[in-house]
Structures are given as structure tokens and as C-alpha cells.
Design an enzyme around this catalytic site. Structure first.
Site, PDB file in Angstrom:
ATOM      1  N   THR A 249       0.869  -1.460   0.129  1.00 54.66           N
ATOM      2  CA  THR A 249      -0.127  -0.067   0.008  1.00 54.66           C
ATOM      3  C   THR A 249       1.072   1.204   0.066  1.00 54.66           C
ATOM      4  O   THR A 249       2.254   1.258   0.372  1.00 54.66           O
ATOM      5  CB  THR A 249      -0.828  -0.158   1.285  1.00 54.66           C
ATOM      6  OG1 THR A 249      -1.499  -1.074   1.454  1.00 54.66           O
ATOM      7  CG2 THR A 249      -1.529   1.295   1.487  1.00 54.66           C
ATOM      8  N   ARG A 277     -13.597  -8.057  -0.623  1.00 53.21           N
ATOM      9  CA  ARG A 277     -12.634  -7.678   0.562  1.00 53.21           C
ATOM     10  C   ARG A 277     -12.344  -6.257   0.643  1.00 53.21           C
ATOM     11  O   ARG A 277     -11.682  -5.862  -0.288  1.00 53.21           O
ATOM     12  CB  ARG A 277     -11.656  -8.664   0.843  1.00 53.21           C
ATOM     13  CG  ARG A 277     -10.774  -8.498   1.963  1.00 53.21           C
ATOM     14  CD  ARG A 277      -9.515  -7.479   1.831  1.00 53.21           C
ATOM     15  NE  ARG A 277      -8.706  -7.473   3.107  1.00 53.21           N
ATOM     16  CZ  ARG A 277      -7.460  -6.850   3.102  1.00 53.21           C
ATOM     17  NH1 ARG A 277      -7.257  -5.982   2.073  1.00 53.21           N
ATOM     18  NH2 ARG A 277      -6.667  -6.945   4.037  1.00 53.21           N
ATOM     19  N   GLY A 279      -9.657  -3.757   2.921  1.00 59.31           N
ATOM     20  CA  GLY A 279      -8.923  -3.887   4.185  1.00 59.31           C
ATOM     21  C   GLY A 279      -9.133  -2.429   4.867  1.00 59.31           C
ATOM     22  O   GLY A 279     -10.332  -1.770   4.999  1.00 59.31           O
ATOM     23  N   ASP A 280      -8.258  -2.165   5.331  1.00 59.48           N
ATOM     24  CA  ASP A 280      -8.102  -0.629   6.182  1.00 59.48           C
ATOM     25  C   ASP A 280      -8.037   0.497   5.080  1.00 59.48           C
ATOM     26  O   ASP A 280      -8.510   1.802   5.638  1.00 59.48           O
ATOM     27  CB  ASP A 280      -7.047  -0.674   7.323  1.00 59.48           C
ATOM     28  CG  ASP A 280      -5.704  -0.621   6.529  1.00 59.48           C
ATOM     29  OD1 ASP A 280      -5.541  -1.462   5.713  1.00 59.48           O
ATOM     30  OD2 ASP A 280      -4.947  -0.296   7.635  1.00 59.48           O
ATOM     31  N   THR A 300      -0.020   1.157   6.571  1.00 57.71           N
ATOM     32  CA  THR A 300       0.410   0.123   5.578  1.00 57.71           C
ATOM     33  C   THR A 300       0.558  -1.115   6.641  1.00 57.71           C
ATOM     34  O   THR A 300       1.154  -1.170   7.710  1.00 57.71           O
ATOM     35  CB  THR A 300       1.564   0.116   4.808  1.00 57.71           C
ATOM     36  OG1 THR A 300       2.559   0.265   5.419  1.00 57.71           O
ATOM     37  CG2 THR A 300       1.403   1.505   4.027  1.00 57.71           C
ATOM     38  N   GLY A 301      -0.139  -2.296   6.315  1.00 59.28           N
ATOM     39  CA  GLY A 301       0.255  -3.507   6.883  1.00 59.28           C
ATOM     40  C   GLY A 301      -1.235  -4.315   7.031  1.00 59.28           C
ATOM     41  O   GLY A 301      -2.027  -4.138   6.014  1.00 59.28           O
ATOM     42  N   GLY A 303      -4.454  -5.141   7.171  1.00 59.69           N
ATOM     43  CA  GLY A 303      -5.472  -4.248   7.302  1.00 59.69           C
ATOM     44  C   GLY A 303      -6.629  -4.379   8.328  1.00 59.69           C
ATOM     45  O   GLY A 303      -7.285  -3.730   9.053  1.00 59.69           O
TER      46      GLY A 303
HETATM   47  N1  ASP Z   1      -3.566  -2.475   4.842  1.00 52.15           N
HETATM   48  C1  ASP Z   1      -3.645  -2.843   3.362  1.00 52.15           C
HETATM   49  C2  ASP Z   1      -4.696  -3.911   3.490  1.00 52.15           C
HETATM   50  O1  ASP Z   1      -4.919  -4.639   4.339  1.00 52.15           O
HETATM   51  C3  ASP Z   1      -2.369  -3.759   2.831  1.00 52.15           C
HETATM   52  C4  ASP Z   1      -1.187  -2.993   3.170  1.00 52.15           C
HETATM   53  O2  ASP Z   1      -0.827  -2.135   3.582  1.00 52.15           O
HETATM   54  O3  ASP Z   1      -0.015  -3.882   2.783  1.00 52.15           O
HETATM   55  O4  ASP Z   1      -5.356  -3.939   2.343  1.00 52.15           O
END
Ligand code: ASP
Length: 421
Positions: A249, A277, A279-280, A300-301, A303
Site C-alpha cells: 500500500t 474484501r 482492508g483498512d 500500511t500492513g 488491514g
Molecule cells: N493495509 C492494506 C490492506 O490490508 C495492505 C497493506 O498495507 O499492505 O489492504
């Protein structure tokens, strides 16, 4: 495995972490082990503006955005000049064009933004066929009375706003998806089938040791990658993406000289996700939150974990109540740890990085773990007249692990693939 439970216990004392979470609440100046010296705390700085803070994959686009900002450009427009870099880049398979698709092979993108000066927000989720969803999120904010549009409606809105429909699946991401389909086809019919010369009976009856079986499996995957026409230097990385579906992200927050601030986050989300789906990243308050009175944060991470702690909003509220950017981010990370009752056997599969910018120009990058592996720390990118990458401060010593839990790809297969984390 780069992190072991024993290492963690030895270096930080799980008990004191647990106690610290309960007893110290928001006070996070010390490392989890209680020693201020144990962790150097890079990834933070103070009070310079204008300034832009973003995820590391935005580094290459910071110059153009900073120039725009210093010439009086709008803070959200400047941040968008950063994130449209990876959105337009077919080789960044975590955002926009070339993003890894959902389980049906369709790229679905999410984005949200907040504009501090006008206190407005816009968001889109699960958008197909439109590359620059960051701009579409901004358009939702500017041209509708809504905050969030999803799916087909968001796509139709984007087309109405003049954004062209285009195929977001590059040849490379299509082939990686095909490889993923084939890898999982023990339970469907995507091949290789019985008649395929390369079909092999399941390993179960083999008398080979597990490690050899695993190596053989990875080699089979890279073989199939070759059959699918994936270029040699990318085959192992493709196998890695199939075994451990990646996320990825970009977030960016920008602050101008006058103290105006905005933030934006955009992503293709988790690779091979269920269609629909989110995510965040499209969730205002989780993937991004900006308050003109306080500052801006993004994530990022993992979600799903970030939604549960409303990460970006939590951080901005923490700063409103007096925490420094780094303290505010560490507190949000502790909430993620708390949601798993400090269970490192689960938390090692979770990771999170927060990008935090306060209205006075103080900033921080914080992450749950040190990075992906030794020599591969989490980083943020910053431009305040000097463009640079900085390592994040981290809550837990050690490295996150890819999900799902599988044996590691054997070291002898890894060579020096630049695409491997
Ligand atoms: N946070 C993002 C999600 O869950 C993915 C990411 O940040 O790597 O879609």
C-alpha cells in the site's frame, strides 16, 4: 524464522511488556523491555515545514510533490502526486496498475483521503478497472455529497468523472495469479490435471524428509512459473507471492508552510483476497485520518488488525491529547498487541507501519516489528527540503513472518532475488 519466541523473551521480557501495556497505558517513551537505550528510535523528527511523510515506495515521487507543495500547491494534491507514482507503475504489484488481483483474477483497488483545510473526506472501495483510485477518492470528496462509494457504483462514478476504464492486470500479475490458481488446484480444476505430463501424485506417501519435500514443492512452483512464461529472475519471487500472499500500500501526508495538512492512502490490498474484501485503506480513521487542528496519520500492513484499532484516528486523537507522534503510534500498536493478549505465536504473523505527521511538522514512522528480515527494516520516506528514507521505530524486537505459516523457502533456493523481502 528470523524471530524466535526465546529471543523475544530473552531480550524484552514478555512479562514486562504485558505489565507495561496494562500499567503504563499511553506512556511509551521506553522500549518494550523497559530500557530507553535498548532500541534506538529513528524514524522521527521535529517541527519543520513544509514536509511530506509517506511509505517507502513513495520515495521516488517525493521531489515532484515537494516542489508542488512549496510552490503553493494544495496539500492533498501534493500527496496525490506521491501516491499516483506507484499507482501508475506496472511493476509495483501492491497498488494501482499491476496490483495483484483477487482470487478471481480481478484487480480491486481501495483508497481514501482527508483534506485538512476544508475538513472533508472521500473514499472508494473495491473499485475495478480504474487505475488512479486516489484521484477518484478525492473526486468523491469534491463532487458528491457522500464520503464513500464502493464497487460498481464507484467505478461508474469514476467513468463519469472522466477516468478511463482500463485493464489493470499486467501480464506479470496475470501470470502470478495463474500460478496461484494452479498451486491451489488440488481442490479445483485449474490444472495441472492428471493428463499433464508434469502432474505428480501428492507427496504424502513419499519417504523423503519434510525439508526435501518442501524444497521439491518450491522447485515445482518455479517450474510451473517457467511454463507460464514468467521471466527467470522473477520466478522465485512469484513462488513467494503464491505461497505467502502479500499486502502492500502507499500512504502519504503533506503539510505546507501555513500549517495546512492532508493525507491519502491507496492500495490493491491483500493479494488473492475474496472479491469484495476491503482492508483498512479505504476506511477513514483506519487507513488514513487527518484533522486540521492536530495532524495526519496513515497505515500500511495487516488491514484487518488496523480496522479493529481504528489506527489512524487513534493516533491523531492521541496527539490531540498531548502524545508525541511516536508515542501516539506506539500506543496504537499496543492496542493491536492487546487484541491478541500479547500472544507472540499469533502476533508474529501481523505487521503494521504507521506514518504520522503532526501539524507543527513533527513526524514519526513506527512499526510493530523491526522489519521483514535482518537487513530489511521497515522504512518511511520524508521530504522537508531534504529527501530521505528513515528506519521506523518499532515496538517488538524481531521480524514479522509471512502468513500462512509454512516452512521457509530453503536458503539454497533463494540466491539474491531482489524481489524477495
Ligand atoms: N493495509 C492494506 C490492506 O490490508 C495492505 C497493506 O498495507 O499492505 O489492504
Amino acid at each position: 524464522m528470523s524471530f524466535s519466541r526465546r529471543d523475544f523473551l530473552a531480550s524484552t521480557a514478555l512479562g514486562s511488556l504485558a505489565l507495561g501495556l496494562e500499567a503504563r497505558g499511553g506512556e511509551v517513551k521506553k522500549s518494550p523491555g523497559g530500557s530507553a537505550e535498548a532500541f534506538p528510535q529513528p524514524g522521527s523528527g521535529t517541527s519543520k515545514r513544509p514536509i511530506i511523510v509517506c511509505a517507502h515506495n513513495g520515495l521516488a515521487y517525493l521531489d515532484r510533490a515537494y516542489e508542488h507543495l512549496t510552490k503553493g500547491g494544495d496539500t492533498l494534491d501534493s500527496a496525490i502526486l506521491v501516491v499516483t507514482g506507484p499507482e501508475d507503475d506496472p511493476n509495483d504489484d501492491s497498488v494501482g496498475l499491476g496490483g495483484l488481483p483477487n482470487e478471481e483474477g480481478v484487480v480491486e483497488l481501495d483508497a481514501c483521503c482527508m483534506h485538512g483545510p476544508t475538513r472533508r473526506a472521500g473514499s472508494v472501495g473495491g473499485v475495478r478497472n480504474i487505475k488512479n483510485v486516489s484521484r477518484v477518492a478525492q473526486a468523491v470528496m469534491q463532487h458528491t455529497g457522500h464520503v464513500m462509494l464502493v464497487g460498481e457504483g464507484a467505478e461508474r462514478f469514476a467513468v463519469a468523472m472522466g477516468y478511463p476504464r482500463e485493464n489493470l492486470l499486467t501480464e506479470r500479475s496475470r501470470k502470478v495469479w495463474m500460478l496461484w490458481k494452479e498451486y491451489h488446484s488440488g481442490s479445483d480444476w485449474w490444472g495441472p490435471g492428471l493428463a499433464d505430463p508434469k502432474w505428480q501424485a501428492p507427496d504424502a506417501k513419499s519417504d523423503k524428509p519434510q525439508a526435501a519435500l518442501w524444497q521439491q514443492r518450491v522447485l515445482q512452483l518455479t517450474d510451473r512459473a517457467a511454463d507460464l512464461g514468467i521471466e527467470e529472475e522473477f520466478r522465485l519471487a512469484a513462488a513467494y507471492r503464491v505461497l505467502y500472499p502479500p499486502t502492500g500500500t502507499i500512504h502519504c501526508s503533506a503539510l505546507n508552510e501555513k500549517g495546512e495538512i492532508s493525507g491519502i492512502t491507496t492500495t490493491s490490498g491483500l493479494a488473492f483476497k475474496l472479491p469484495g474484501r476491503c482492508g483498512d485503506s479505504p476506511v477513514i480513521g483506519a487507513g488514513c485520518y487527518t484533522d486540521q487542528d492536530v495532524g495526519s496519520a496513515g497505515a500500511t500492513g495487516s488491514g484487518e488488525e488496523n480496522i479493529k484499532v481504528a489506527g489512524a484516528h487513534t493516533i491523531v486523537e492521541n496527539m490531540r491529547h498531548g502524545m508525541s507522534p511516536q508515542e501516539a503510534g506506539m500506543d496504537a500498536l499496543k492496542r493491536i498487541v492487546r487484541n491478541y493478549n500479547n500472544d507472540m505465536n499469533k502476533l508474529r504473523f501481523v505487521d503494521m507501519t504507521y506514518y504520522i505527521l503532526r501539524k507543527d511538522g513533527a513526524y514519526a514512522g513506527v512499526s510493530l516489528w523491526e522489519g521483514y528480515s535482518k537487513g530489511n527494516p521497515h522504512k518511511i520516506a520524508v521530504h522537508d527540503g531534504t529527501k530521505r528514507a528513515e528506519e521506523t521505530a518499532y515496538l517488538l524486537k524481531g521480524f514479522s513472518e509471512s502468513f500462512p505459516p509454512l516452512p521457509k523457502i530453503p536458503a539454497e533456493l533463494k540466491k539474491d532475488s531482489e524481489y524477495l523481502k
